[in-house]
Write a protein that holds these residues in place. Sequence first.
Motif, PDB file in Angstrom:
ATOM      1  N   ASN A   3      66.909  45.297  65.031  1.00  0.00           N
ATOM      2  CA  ASN A   3      66.714  46.677  64.617  1.00  0.00           C
ATOM      3  C   ASN A   3      66.429  47.514  65.843  1.00  0.00           C
ATOM      4  O   ASN A   3      65.726  47.085  66.766  1.00  0.00           O
ATOM      5  CB  ASN A   3      65.525  46.787  63.646  1.00  0.00           C
ATOM      6  N   GLU A  70      73.282  44.841  67.523  1.00  0.00           N
ATOM      7  CA  GLU A  70      74.008  45.387  66.380  1.00  0.00           C
ATOM      8  C   GLU A  70      75.493  45.038  66.517  1.00  0.00           C
ATOM      9  O   GLU A  70      76.017  44.900  67.629  1.00  0.00           O
ATOM     10  CB  GLU A  70      73.844  46.915  66.320  1.00  0.00           C
ATOM     11  N   ILE A 252      67.559  37.117  55.275  1.00  0.00           N
ATOM     12  CA  ILE A 252      66.903  38.377  55.644  1.00  0.00           C
ATOM     13  C   ILE A 252      67.947  39.396  56.087  1.00  0.00           C
ATOM     14  O   ILE A 252      67.910  40.570  55.698  1.00  0.00           O
ATOM     15  CB  ILE A 252      65.855  38.144  56.751  1.00  0.00           C
ATOM     16  N   ASP A 253      68.904  38.935  56.904  1.00  0.00           N
ATOM     17  CA  ASP A 253      69.989  39.821  57.342  1.00  0.00           C
ATOM     18  C   ASP A 253      70.812  40.297  56.143  1.00  0.00           C
ATOM     19  O   ASP A 253      71.190  41.472  56.065  1.00  0.00           O
ATOM     20  CB  ASP A 253      70.907  39.098  58.335  1.00  0.00           C
ATOM     21  N   ASN A 256      68.798  42.921  54.111  1.00  0.00           N
ATOM     22  CA  ASN A 256      68.761  44.206  54.828  1.00  0.00           C
ATOM     23  C   ASN A 256      70.125  44.885  54.805  1.00  0.00           C
ATOM     24  O   ASN A 256      70.230  46.103  54.592  1.00  0.00           O
ATOM     25  CB  ASN A 256      68.318  43.985  56.278  1.00  0.00           C
ATOM     26  N   GLU A 257      71.159  44.086  55.030  1.00  0.00           N
ATOM     27  CA  GLU A 257      72.519  44.626  55.059  1.00  0.00           C
ATOM     28  C   GLU A 257      72.926  45.175  53.696  1.00  0.00           C
ATOM     29  O   GLU A 257      73.468  46.288  53.600  1.00  0.00           O
ATOM     30  CB  GLU A 257      73.475  43.507  55.478  1.00  0.00           C
ATOM     31  N   ALA A 259      70.936  46.151  51.240  1.00  0.00           N
ATOM     32  CA  ALA A 259      70.124  47.321  50.911  1.00  0.00           C
ATOM     33  C   ALA A 259      70.666  48.566  51.609  1.00  0.00           C
ATOM     34  O   ALA A 259      70.776  49.642  51.006  1.00  0.00           O
ATOM     35  CB  ALA A 259      68.664  47.087  51.306  1.00  0.00           C
ATOM     36  N   SER A 260      71.027  48.404  52.897  1.00  0.00           N
ATOM     37  CA  SER A 260      71.596  49.534  53.646  1.00  0.00           C
ATOM     38  C   SER A 260      72.940  49.958  53.066  1.00  0.00           C
ATOM     39  O   SER A 260      73.229  51.148  52.915  1.00  0.00           O
ATOM     40  CB  SER A 260      71.766  49.154  55.119  1.00  0.00           C
ATOM     41  N   THR A 274      76.289  52.991  61.260  1.00  0.00           N
ATOM     42  CA  THR A 274      74.975  53.111  61.877  1.00  0.00           C
ATOM     43  C   THR A 274      74.985  54.370  62.743  1.00  0.00           C
ATOM     44  O   THR A 274      76.033  55.003  62.927  1.00  0.00           O
ATOM     45  CB  THR A 274      74.642  51.888  62.771  1.00  0.00           C
TER      46      THR A 274
END
Length: 450
Positions: A3, A70, A252-253, A256-257, A259-260, A274
């Motif tokens: 991040n 990223e 976890i990735d 997060n991915e 959700a984004s 991004t």
Amino acid sequence: MANRKGIPEHLRRWQEHGKGRAGAVDQRVIDAMHPADAADHIEELGLEEQVKFIKQLPMRDAAQSIAEMEEYDQRELIERLNVGMAARILEIMSPDDATDILEGLDDDLRETLLRQIKAEDREEISTLLTFDPDTAGGVMTTEVAIVHDNMTVDQAIAAIRKEVEDKSIPYYAYVVGRRNQLVGVVSMRDLLIARPGKMLTDLTNNQHIISVTYNVDKEEVARLIAHYNFLAMPVTDFDHRFIGVVTVDDVIDIINEEASEDMQSMVGAGTDETVDSPWGYSVKKRLPWLVINVANSAVSAWVVHLFEGNIAKMAMLAVLMPIVANQAGNTGQQALAVMIRQFATEKFDRKKSWEAVLREFKIGLANGICIAFLVLGAVFMLTSNYTLAMVMSGALFIDMVLGAVVGGAIPILLKEFGRDPAQASSIFLTTITDSFGFLSLLGLAGVFLL
């Protein structure tokens, strides 16, 4: 993936004092860096400075740092490095990390880099590239400890000791049979405390193995790992042959991915956008949905146009219109957010999903009644016109109930049609609540006021 955060203090000190001639890096500072911190710093540099920085790092440190960057920055940097160095870095990386980077490169460069990677690693990466990136096969790693069911505990420990340095999951060993079928999972603790000479089959006899096939959606894999509190989920083919694992850090990735993606998809932005994405790429992703939004907004404008005469007779209606639309839109957004979260955390269940819509209908009724009475009093105090207050509160109540139902139903309908439940759902919701809100307010006004 790393991040983007503020640069850690030790990296700031490096920027100020750690550079020698030609931007050389103090090796002591490099040794103190965590790969994630190094990745954050690299992303703050221009592309040419990134290349210089990477070239000064030991190969293993360079590979670990790039793996934490990223996606877009990874691809740009790999494309700028010379082919030999880029291939060596990919070779050192975990196969799943190398695969993720190679998937984003153009075909010619990907093939060129693969040819430079040693045969054993090339074969492993090439196999991973055949899997859909959104499935268990696309996010799994093959760097795991594998032992055979005909081994004793001592033989298994000796075999693991030979391989563990290059494995990313040293806490578990996966037990396979003669045809590579997964027959069990043993922890290092179980191996260490087992009686010497004990057969692995004795440790795995009563196990209920939970695994997924390589074609299972990665979101479902993440849900299962969270449900069972696993550190890793075994992945097999359709004949139950073991091929790899999805690890908790990958989960976890994924979370997060996803959700984004859901958040950005709801409003029509690119799912993989991004702040570092080229602005032209963002325009390409967003513009089609903005065009659709213009068309949808035209529907709302057409509804208002139909009642132009009513607005001309009572200007207060124009003042009240945005309140109805905004309140219903917010009600719908609440339902929409809850439903999309449900899809992200649980397997799709048609019956349960439509029951959730009924739940949103009840919530809309309760909230609509409360807000309608509140607005009734406020409008009456403002205008001293009881009929106008009743019309306003009635229209608001109707539109809030509609917003709750539509907000709950849109993701389900998109799912039923095979689309992403979050895809531009906010745009469709706003069109419906705005149009019907204007229609209900101006229509009721035309019946009872004018």
